[in-house]
Design a protein around this motif. Sequence first.
Motif, PDB file in Angstrom:
ATOM      1  N   VAL A   1       0.849  -1.175   0.000  1.00  0.00           N
ATOM      2  CA  VAL A   1       0.000   0.000   0.000  1.00  0.00           C
ATOM      3  C   VAL A   1       0.892   1.235   0.000  1.00  0.00           C
ATOM      4  CG1 VAL A   1      -1.709   1.299   1.309  1.00  0.00           C
ATOM      5  CG2 VAL A   1      -1.866  -1.171   1.205  1.00  0.00           C
ATOM      6  N   VAL A   2       0.534   2.196  -0.848  1.00  0.00           N
ATOM      7  CA  VAL A   2       1.277   3.447  -0.986  1.00  0.00           C
ATOM      8  C   VAL A   2       0.492   4.554  -0.297  1.00  0.00           C
ATOM      9  CG1 VAL A   2       2.156   5.132  -2.640  1.00  0.00           C
ATOM     10  CG2 VAL A   2       2.278   2.696  -3.168  1.00  0.00           C
ATOM     11  N   ASP A   3       1.168   5.368   0.503  1.00  0.00           N
ATOM     12  CA  ASP A   3       0.565   6.545   1.126  1.00  0.00           C
ATOM     13  C   ASP A   3       0.887   7.761   0.272  1.00  0.00           C
ATOM     14  OD1 ASP A   3      -0.458   5.328   3.510  1.00  0.00           O
ATOM     15  OD2 ASP A   3       1.595   5.216   4.254  1.00  0.00           O
ATOM     16  N   LEU A   4      -0.140   8.454  -0.201  1.00  0.00           N
ATOM     17  CA  LEU A   4       0.059   9.682  -0.966  1.00  0.00           C
ATOM     18  C   LEU A   4      -0.345  10.868  -0.102  1.00  0.00           C
ATOM     19  CD1 LEU A   4      -1.408   8.364  -4.315  1.00  0.00           C
ATOM     20  CD2 LEU A   4       1.000   8.670  -3.734  1.00  0.00           C
ATOM     21  N   ASP A   5       0.434  11.938  -0.183  1.00  0.00           N
ATOM     22  CA  ASP A   5       0.266  13.087   0.701  1.00  0.00           C
ATOM     23  C   ASP A   5       0.307  14.372  -0.117  1.00  0.00           C
ATOM     24  OD1 ASP A   5       0.560  15.184   2.504  1.00  0.00           O
ATOM     25  OD2 ASP A   5       2.230  14.271   3.586  1.00  0.00           O
ATOM     26  N   PHE A  22      -7.356  12.339  -6.650  1.00  0.00           N
ATOM     27  CA  PHE A  22      -6.168  11.529  -6.883  1.00  0.00           C
ATOM     28  C   PHE A  22      -6.406  10.598  -8.066  1.00  0.00           C
ATOM     29  CE2 PHE A  22      -5.872  12.745  -2.451  1.00  0.00           C
ATOM     30  CZ  PHE A  22      -4.526  13.032  -2.291  1.00  0.00           C
ATOM     31  N   GLU A  23      -5.429  10.547  -8.966  1.00  0.00           N
ATOM     32  CA  GLU A  23      -5.442   9.614 -10.091  1.00  0.00           C
ATOM     33  C   GLU A  23      -4.187   8.754  -9.952  1.00  0.00           C
ATOM     34  OE1 GLU A  23      -5.530   9.659 -14.959  1.00  0.00           O
ATOM     35  OE2 GLU A  23      -5.840  11.519 -13.859  1.00  0.00           O
ATOM     36  N   PHE A  24      -4.363   7.449  -9.914  1.00  0.00           N
ATOM     37  CA  PHE A  24      -3.274   6.540  -9.547  1.00  0.00           C
ATOM     38  C   PHE A  24      -2.481   5.994 -10.734  1.00  0.00           C
ATOM     39  CE2 PHE A  24      -6.677   6.299  -6.373  1.00  0.00           C
ATOM     40  CZ  PHE A  24      -6.003   6.863  -5.318  1.00  0.00           C
ATOM     41  N   HIS A  47       5.802   1.114 -13.257  1.00  0.00           N
ATOM     42  CA  HIS A  47       5.899   2.551 -12.997  1.00  0.00           C
ATOM     43  C   HIS A  47       4.540   3.151 -13.310  1.00  0.00           C
ATOM     44  CE1 HIS A  47      10.297   2.913 -12.515  1.00  0.00           C
ATOM     45  NE2 HIS A  47      10.333   1.872 -13.325  1.00  0.00           N
ATOM     46  N   TYR A  48       4.016   3.949 -12.406  1.00  0.00           N
ATOM     47  CA  TYR A  48       2.678   4.515 -12.554  1.00  0.00           C
ATOM     48  C   TYR A  48       2.722   6.034 -12.423  1.00  0.00           C
ATOM     49  CZ  TYR A  48       1.243  -0.300 -11.965  1.00  0.00           C
ATOM     50  OH  TYR A  48       1.090  -1.658 -12.120  1.00  0.00           O
ATOM     51  N   PRO A  49       2.128   6.760 -13.402  1.00  0.00           N
ATOM     52  CA  PRO A  49       2.049   8.222 -13.293  1.00  0.00           C
ATOM     53  C   PRO A  49       0.907   8.608 -12.354  1.00  0.00           C
ATOM     54  CG  PRO A  49       1.039   7.512 -15.334  1.00  0.00           C
ATOM     55  CD  PRO A  49       1.587   6.269 -14.655  1.00  0.00           C
ATOM     56  N   VAL A  50       1.233   9.166 -11.219  1.00  0.00           N
ATOM     57  CA  VAL A  50       0.254   9.542 -10.200  1.00  0.00           C
ATOM     58  C   VAL A  50       0.036  11.057 -10.277  1.00  0.00           C
ATOM     59  CG1 VAL A  50      -0.242   9.569  -7.721  1.00  0.00           C
ATOM     60  CG2 VAL A  50       1.063   7.675  -8.723  1.00  0.00           C
ATOM     61  N   SER A  51      -1.208  11.486 -10.127  1.00  0.00           N
ATOM     62  CA  SER A  51      -1.466  12.927 -10.103  1.00  0.00           C
ATOM     63  C   SER A  51      -2.528  13.250  -9.068  1.00  0.00           C
ATOM     64  CB  SER A  51      -1.896  13.438 -11.479  1.00  0.00           C
ATOM     65  OG  SER A  51      -3.140  12.911 -11.838  1.00  0.00           O
ATOM     66  N   HIS A  65       2.154  16.094 -10.204  1.00  0.00           N
ATOM     67  CA  HIS A  65       2.408  14.728 -10.667  1.00  0.00           C
ATOM     68  C   HIS A  65       3.637  14.142  -9.985  1.00  0.00           C
ATOM     69  CE1 HIS A  65      -0.089  15.583 -14.236  1.00  0.00           C
ATOM     70  NE2 HIS A  65       0.479  16.770 -14.190  1.00  0.00           N
ATOM     71  N   CYS A  66       3.666  12.817  -9.924  1.00  0.00           N
ATOM     72  CA  CYS A  66       4.875  12.084  -9.559  1.00  0.00           C
ATOM     73  C   CYS A  66       4.775  10.709 -10.204  1.00  0.00           C
ATOM     74  CB  CYS A  66       5.050  11.981  -8.045  1.00  0.00           C
ATOM     75  SG  CYS A  66       3.844  10.946  -7.204  1.00  0.00           S
TER      76      CYS A  66
END
Length: 125
Positions: A1-5, A22-24, A47-51, A65-66
């Motif tokens: 599980v990834v925590d996004l902040d 959030f878009e994963f 690898h996933y573009p997260v925004s 983005h990351c």
Amino acid sequence: VVDLDASRSHDFQGGPIVEFEFEFGDGSPNVTQQSPYVKHAYAQIGHYPVSVTVTDKWQQRAKAHCNQKVIDSDPSRNSRVDMIRPPEAHLINDPPVSKPDQVVALDASKSKDMYDKPCVSFLWD
């Protein structure tokens, strides 16, 4: 599980954000909420573009983005993920502040692929 902040997000006066979307990057549904924190589990390595798109009380929006790298718990299975990396996008706008109907030049020519070569295609959104 990834925590996004996204808690460092703020409006132009330093005030709070009222909505976070959030878009994963993995095809799962976007999550829209009032909290800047979200957890997400990825089903596959890659690898996933997260925004995250934030909205302030004036309904002004901004996007950040990351890239999220997801690896397997067995290191021998990670060679594909380590060998294939996403490109590095680099964007310059000139002028950085414009007036309505003023032309803005956008330059992404410094973007590079995983081999540090120029990118061969661009999708403008």
